[in-house]
Design a protein around this motif. Structure first.
Motif, PDB file in Angstrom:
ATOM      1  N   HIS A  80      -2.323   9.068  -5.929  1.00 33.29           N
ATOM      2  CA  HIS A  80      -2.095   7.998  -4.002  1.00 33.29           C
ATOM      3  C   HIS A  80      -0.829   7.628  -4.472  1.00 33.29           C
ATOM      4  CE1 HIS A  80      -3.274   4.405  -6.123  1.00 33.29           C
ATOM      5  NE2 HIS A  80      -1.936   3.888  -4.928  1.00 33.29           N
ATOM      6  N   VAL A  81       0.368   7.723  -2.907  1.00 26.23           N
ATOM      7  CA  VAL A  81       1.480   6.633  -3.177  1.00 26.23           C
ATOM      8  C   VAL A  81       1.424   4.814  -2.093  1.00 26.23           C
ATOM      9  CG1 VAL A  81       2.263   7.980  -1.028  1.00 26.23           C
ATOM     10  CG2 VAL A  81       4.104   7.398  -2.740  1.00 26.23           C
ATOM     11  N   THR A  82       2.035   4.441  -2.086  1.00 26.14           N
ATOM     12  CA  THR A  82       2.368   3.318  -1.788  1.00 26.14           C
ATOM     13  C   THR A  82       3.788   3.070  -1.051  1.00 26.14           C
ATOM     14  OG1 THR A  82       0.858   2.102  -3.357  1.00 26.14           O
ATOM     15  CG2 THR A  82       2.443   0.778  -1.291  1.00 26.14           C
ATOM     16  N   VAL A  83       3.959   3.078   0.128  1.00 23.06           N
ATOM     17  CA  VAL A  83       5.192   2.946   0.076  1.00 23.06           C
ATOM     18  C   VAL A  83       5.946   1.561   0.561  1.00 23.06           C
ATOM     19  CG1 VAL A  83       6.852   3.282   2.402  1.00 23.06           C
ATOM     20  CG2 VAL A  83       4.855   5.280   1.612  1.00 23.06           C
ATOM     21  N   ARG A  84       7.280   1.030   0.079  1.00 22.82           N
ATOM     22  CA  ARG A  84       7.716   0.474   0.134  1.00 22.82           C
ATOM     23  C   ARG A  84       8.511   0.441   1.644  1.00 22.82           C
ATOM     24  NH1 ARG A  84      12.323  -1.887  -2.595  1.00 22.82           N
ATOM     25  NH2 ARG A  84      11.466  -0.631  -3.733  1.00 22.82           N
ATOM     26  N   TYR A  85       8.771  -0.706   2.781  1.00 20.60           N
ATOM     27  CA  TYR A  85       8.951  -0.636   3.560  1.00 20.60           C
ATOM     28  C   TYR A  85      10.382  -2.478   3.965  1.00 20.60           C
ATOM     29  CZ  TYR A  85       6.486   3.331   5.627  1.00 20.60           C
ATOM     30  OH  TYR A  85       5.892   4.490   5.479  1.00 20.60           O
ATOM     31  N   GLY A 139      12.184 -10.191   2.065  1.00 21.20           N
ATOM     32  CA  GLY A 139      10.595  -9.049   2.046  1.00 21.20           C
ATOM     33  C   GLY A 139      11.189  -7.607   2.037  1.00 21.20           C
ATOM     34  N   ASP A 140       9.793  -7.073   1.449  1.00 19.79           N
ATOM     35  CA  ASP A 140       9.404  -5.703   2.262  1.00 19.79           C
ATOM     36  C   ASP A 140       8.117  -5.884   2.294  1.00 19.79           C
ATOM     37  OD1 ASP A 140      11.896  -4.723   1.802  1.00 19.79           O
ATOM     38  OD2 ASP A 140      11.775  -4.526  -0.806  1.00 19.79           O
ATOM     39  N   LEU A 141       7.078  -4.702   3.023  1.00 21.08           N
ATOM     40  CA  LEU A 141       6.476  -4.936   3.276  1.00 21.08           C
ATOM     41  C   LEU A 141       5.673  -3.814   2.838  1.00 21.08           C
ATOM     42  CD1 LEU A 141       3.945  -5.218   5.206  1.00 21.08           C
ATOM     43  CD2 LEU A 141       4.525  -3.598   7.279  1.00 21.08           C
ATOM     44  N   THR A 142       4.714  -3.381   2.285  1.00 24.42           N
ATOM     45  CA  THR A 142       3.966  -2.134   0.865  1.00 24.42           C
ATOM     46  C   THR A 142       2.977  -1.668   1.855  1.00 24.42           C
ATOM     47  OG1 THR A 142       2.910  -3.692  -0.338  1.00 24.42           O
ATOM     48  CG2 THR A 142       4.674  -3.119  -1.054  1.00 24.42           C
ATOM     49  N   VAL A 143       3.045  -0.676   1.655  1.00 28.24           N
ATOM     50  CA  VAL A 143       1.959  -0.068   2.707  1.00 28.24           C
ATOM     51  C   VAL A 143       0.881   1.145   1.709  1.00 28.24           C
ATOM     52  CG1 VAL A 143       0.975   1.223   4.773  1.00 28.24           C
ATOM     53  CG2 VAL A 143       2.546  -0.183   5.354  1.00 28.24           C
ATOM     54  N   PRO A 144      -0.134   0.670   0.746  1.00 31.86           N
ATOM     55  CA  PRO A 144      -0.635   1.767  -0.050  1.00 31.86           C
ATOM     56  C   PRO A 144      -1.872   3.004   1.308  1.00 31.86           C
ATOM     57  CG  PRO A 144      -1.550   0.138  -0.025  1.00 31.86           C
ATOM     58  CD  PRO A 144      -0.892  -0.084   0.897  1.00 31.86           C
ATOM     59  N   GLY A 145      -0.883   4.423   0.765  1.00 29.82           N
ATOM     60  CA  GLY A 145      -1.657   5.399   0.918  1.00 29.82           C
ATOM     61  C   GLY A 145      -3.348   5.865   0.931  1.00 29.82           C
ATOM     62  N   PRO A 146      -4.054   6.829   1.288  1.00 25.49           N
ATOM     63  CA  PRO A 146      -5.116   7.160   0.571  1.00 25.49           C
ATOM     64  C   PRO A 146      -5.289   7.990  -0.699  1.00 25.49           C
ATOM     65  CG  PRO A 146      -4.134   8.684   2.895  1.00 25.49           C
ATOM     66  CD  PRO A 146      -3.451   7.509   2.250  1.00 25.49           C
TER      67      PRO A 146
END
Length: 264
Positions: free
Chosen positions: A210-215, A230-237
């Motif tokens: 999987h990939v975790t995207v940092r925004y 700061g950054d918001l991290t969103v883990p993918g499935p």
């Protein structure tokens, strides 16, 4: 200050016409035959008038008048001493617009989690299938994302921009990248060649990658965009990646020519 004038007019005895006349300082004596006129002026300072503001020499100083709230009746009864009835007016600086309104709350990156972009699933090229010992190319198609809503009772827009990626390969390894990667075709490369986001599995098997995207985030409350710390991290499935072993063999025909040949 009061001025007093004194004039004395009287007749002198005839025998005294040649005697000297003593007069006080500040007066004048005029003799006209048998008549003497004495006049003079005396100046004294009055201490009873309302205009007397200077203390007498040697007198104790007057206590300072207390400052109290204005009361009209009290001021009339004690007119001469109640200086506290007249308060100095201090000009206040004009308040800026909205100075009395409550301060706007500080927006944090955690407050924006409710507007987070949808999770992104990674893709393993080709078709989530790979060969042990050869590169598998990973791609994450994240992009700039904008959403609108309400926060703390006020409308706003939130804009997320991907700034980092963490590819988790499922075999205990991971790699970070500033981009989501590209296909071999977009890069102009041949299949199974290394890329900046590719990974080589050492053994055959099925892996959960999987990939975790940092925004990075920006908000607009109606006056333009400004960044939020700061950054918001969103883990993918998780994505199932199947890795096979490759065996080579010398054959006389291709699989199209002889589908039953070894390896076909």
């Amino acid at each position: 200050m009061t001025s007093l004038s004194l004039a004395v007019i009287g007749a002198l005895p005839a025998s005294s016409s040649d005697e000297a006349i003593d007069t006080p300082i500040g007066s004048a004596a005029i003799s006209t035959g048998n008549t003497v006129v004495i006049s003079g002026t005396q100046t004294q300072t009055s201490s009873d008038g309302p205009g007397d503001s200077a203390p007498r020499p040697g007198s104790p100083p007057s206590p300072a008048s207390p400052v109290h709230e204005f009361d009209f009746d009290t001021c009339l009864d004690d007119w001469n001493s109640s200086r506290g009835c007249f308060r100095a007016v201090v000009d206040e600086e004009p308040s800026s617009p909205g100075a009395d309104s409550p301060a706007a709350p500080v927006i944090t990156i955690d407050d924006l989690a409710q507007f987070a972009p949808d999770p992104v699933a990674s893709e393993g090229e080709p078709d989530n299938v790979g060969v042990a010992g050869m590169p598998t190319n990973f791609i994450a198609a994240a992009s700039v994302h904008t959403r609108s809503g309400t926060l703390f009772g006020a409308p706003l827009s939130v804009r997320f921009t991907p700034v980092g990626y963490e590819f988790v390969h499922g075999d205990g390894t991971s790699a970070t990248s500033s981009t989501g990667g590209q296909t071999w075709s977009a890069l102009g490369q041949s299949p199974f060649t290394p890329t900046s986001t590719s990974h080589v599995y050492s053994e055959r098997g099925t892996y959960q990658a999987h990939v975790t995207v940092r925004y990075a985030a920006e908000v607009d409350l109606g006056g333009g965009w400004f960044p939020v710390a700061g950054d918001l991290t969103v883990p993918g499935p998780a994505r199932e990646i199947r890795i096979f072993e490759a065996h080579t063999a010398l054959v006389a025909f291709t699989c199209a020519q002889r589908p039953s040949a070894p390896g076909c």
